[in-house]
Design a protein around this motif. Structure first.
Motif, PDB file in Angstrom:
ATOM      1  N   THR A 147       0.937  -1.079   0.079  1.00  0.00           N
ATOM      2  CA  THR A 147      -0.020  -0.139   0.033  1.00  0.00           C
ATOM      3  C   THR A 147       0.771   1.182  -0.131  1.00  0.00           C
ATOM      4  O   THR A 147       0.489   2.269  -0.731  1.00  0.00           O
ATOM      5  N   GLU A 201      -2.265  -2.648  -7.942  1.00  0.00           N
ATOM      6  CA  GLU A 201      -3.404  -2.937  -7.344  1.00  0.00           C
ATOM      7  C   GLU A 201      -4.173  -4.406  -7.470  1.00  0.00           C
ATOM      8  O   GLU A 201      -4.661  -4.967  -6.286  1.00  0.00           O
ATOM      9  N   ASN A 258      -5.150  -6.383  -4.044  1.00  0.00           N
ATOM     10  CA  ASN A 258      -6.324  -6.908  -3.842  1.00  0.00           C
ATOM     11  C   ASN A 258      -6.486  -8.404  -3.619  1.00  0.00           C
ATOM     12  O   ASN A 258      -7.168  -8.938  -2.681  1.00  0.00           O
ATOM     13  N   SER A 268      -5.195  -8.856   0.156  1.00  0.00           N
ATOM     14  CA  SER A 268      -6.249  -8.450   0.856  1.00  0.00           C
ATOM     15  C   SER A 268      -7.160  -9.608   1.180  1.00  0.00           C
ATOM     16  O   SER A 268      -7.894  -9.779   2.115  1.00  0.00           O
TER      17      SER A 268
END
Length: 163
Positions: free
Chosen positions: A37, A126, A130, A133
């Motif tokens: 991040t 990204e 994702n 996550s």
């Protein structure tokens, strides 16, 4: 339940891991996610700076005049007044402290390429963020289930001992 890491990664049966191992895995995923991040934010900031440079070339230099005053950045927060000596070329920071004189067209093309390259890198990053996550959510769910099951067993054993 199983979780897999990035493409070509290994698959781990999360149900077979202990609570301590799941906690360590969660901590590792948290750390990786925080790093990714931060990298994402740094790339986004670089892209914004390149867009600002491109905007400056397109609006400031291309339509400017040599007697029009401008502010020249010395640091990120210190600017001094100046005027443009040459409207046909600019000095471009190409990285690691190296500067190159380019025509305004070449400089605009350079910044445009940099912006597009960063956009591709941001999309790739990204997707990785994702995925991490999602992996983190799965690990947290399994960890929560194991902790609740362990508490349930402890409560059942305590009730049996009290009888």
């Amino acid at each position: 339940m199983a979780s897999s890491s990035e493409k070509g990664g290994q698959t781990v049966d999360l149900a077979s891991l202990s609570v301590q191992q799941l906690s360590q895995l969660k901590k590792q995923l948290d750390s990786e996610l925080e790093h990714l991040t931060g990298s994402f934010q740094s790339l986004r900031g670089a892209q914004t700076r390149f867009r600002d440079c491109l905007k400056s070339i397109n609006t400031g230099v291309s339509s400017g005049s040599t007697d029009k005053p401008i502010l020249v950045p010395l640091t990120s927060s210190l600017y001094v007044p100046g005027t443009l000596a040459n409207l046909s070329s600019v000095i471009v920071d190409i990285g690691t402290g190296f500067y190159v004189e380019k025509s305004t067209t070449d400089a605009a093309d350079f910044y445009d390429r940099k912006i597009k390259d960063l956009e591709k890198n941001l999309k790739d990053l990204e997707a990785i963020v994702n995925g991490k996550s999602g992996n983190l959510r799965v690990v947290e769910d399994v960890l929560r289930q194991k902790v609740l099951a362990a508490q349930g067993q402890t409560g059942t054993q305590a009730a049996a001992a009290a009888s």
